[in-house]
Design a protein around this motif. Structure first.
Motif, PDB file in Angstrom:
ATOM      1  N   VAL A 139      43.128 188.730  61.726  1.00 34.19           N
ATOM      2  CA  VAL A 139      41.682 188.722  61.950  1.00 34.19           C
ATOM      3  C   VAL A 139      41.047 189.288  60.700  1.00 34.19           C
ATOM      4  N   CYS A 140      40.226 188.497  60.039  1.00 34.29           N
ATOM      5  CA  CYS A 140      39.613 188.914  58.787  1.00 34.29           C
ATOM      6  C   CYS A 140      38.219 189.473  59.044  1.00 34.29           C
ATOM      7  N   ILE A 145      42.832 190.443  42.106  1.00 31.72           N
ATOM      8  CA  ILE A 145      43.315 189.331  42.921  1.00 31.72           C
ATOM      9  C   ILE A 145      44.671 189.657  43.522  1.00 31.72           C
ATOM     10  N   GLU A 146      45.562 190.309  42.777  1.00 32.75           N
ATOM     11  CA  GLU A 146      46.880 190.627  43.313  1.00 32.75           C
ATOM     12  C   GLU A 146      46.738 191.529  44.524  1.00 32.75           C
ATOM     13  N   ILE A 147      47.366 191.110  45.618  1.00 31.51           N
ATOM     14  CA  ILE A 147      47.289 191.943  46.827  1.00 31.51           C
ATOM     15  C   ILE A 147      48.674 192.245  47.335  1.00 31.51           C
ATOM     16  N   MET A 151      42.663 188.886  53.288  1.00 33.29           N
ATOM     17  CA  MET A 151      44.118 188.835  53.207  1.00 33.29           C
ATOM     18  C   MET A 151      44.732 190.223  53.364  1.00 33.29           C
ATOM     19  N   ARG A 152      44.100 191.237  52.780  1.00 33.16           N
ATOM     20  CA  ARG A 152      44.599 192.610  52.930  1.00 33.16           C
ATOM     21  C   ARG A 152      44.534 193.050  54.389  1.00 33.16           C
ATOM     22  N   THR A 162      32.593 186.280  46.756  1.00 32.21           N
ATOM     23  CA  THR A 162      33.495 185.501  47.600  1.00 32.21           C
ATOM     24  C   THR A 162      34.932 185.938  47.377  1.00 32.21           C
ATOM     25  N   ARG A 163      35.301 186.188  46.127  1.00 29.58           N
ATOM     26  CA  ARG A 163      36.652 186.670  45.820  1.00 29.58           C
ATOM     27  C   ARG A 163      36.938 187.976  46.550  1.00 29.58           C
ATOM     28  N   VAL A 164      35.985 188.885  46.492  1.00 36.96           N
ATOM     29  CA  VAL A 164      36.151 190.185  47.144  1.00 36.96           C
ATOM     30  C   VAL A 164      36.356 189.985  48.644  1.00 36.96           C
ATOM     31  N   ARG A 165      35.572 189.118  49.227  1.00 36.77           N
ATOM     32  CA  ARG A 165      35.662 188.859  50.663  1.00 36.77           C
ATOM     33  C   ARG A 165      37.012 188.234  51.052  1.00 36.77           C
ATOM     34  N   VAL A 166      37.485 187.281  50.259  1.00 38.02           N
ATOM     35  CA  VAL A 166      38.759 186.619  50.542  1.00 38.02           C
ATOM     36  C   VAL A 166      39.924 187.592  50.392  1.00 38.02           C
ATOM     37  N   VAL A 167      39.920 188.381  49.324  1.00 30.68           N
ATOM     38  CA  VAL A 167      40.985 189.365  49.112  1.00 30.68           C
ATOM     39  C   VAL A 167      40.980 190.393  50.230  1.00 30.68           C
TER      40      VAL A 167
END
Length: 92
Positions: free
Chosen positions: A78-79, A90-92, A65-66, A57-62
């Motif tokens: 659009v994600c 996490i830092e993007i 945002m990228r 889920t973290r990978v998908r959310v980051v």
């Protein structure tokens, strides 16, 4: 007054701070971001309440945002539906 030991040991997920900053920068609501990133309008609200987030889920959310920042010139972010590749910081 006695303190609840579970609540006092709660530490907010660092990803939540990144999401909150992204929401401020993008102007998206928490609900809109949840739908775009996870197809879950309650995602951010549940994170604020202490929801634990899995690695995938973290990978998908980051990735969401990228992708949204890469599309900054367009009308709205659009994600991607699925995140691919390796685990990202996490830092993007």
């Amino acid at each position: 007054m006695q303190t609840d030991p579970v609540f006092s040991s709660y530490r907010p997920d660092p990803l939540l701070a990144v999401i909150e900053r992204f929401l401020t920068e993008s102007g998206l609501s928490a609900t809109a971001f949840g739908v775009l990133a996870m197809n879950d309008p309650r995602f951010v609200h549940e994170m604020r309440a202490g929801r634990e987030v899995r690695r995938a889920t973290r990978v998908r959310v980051v990735a969401c945002m990228r992708d949204a920042r890469a599309r900054d010139g367009e009308n709205r972010p659009v994600c991607p539906n699925e995140a691919g590749g390796r685990d990202e910081a996490i830092e993007i």
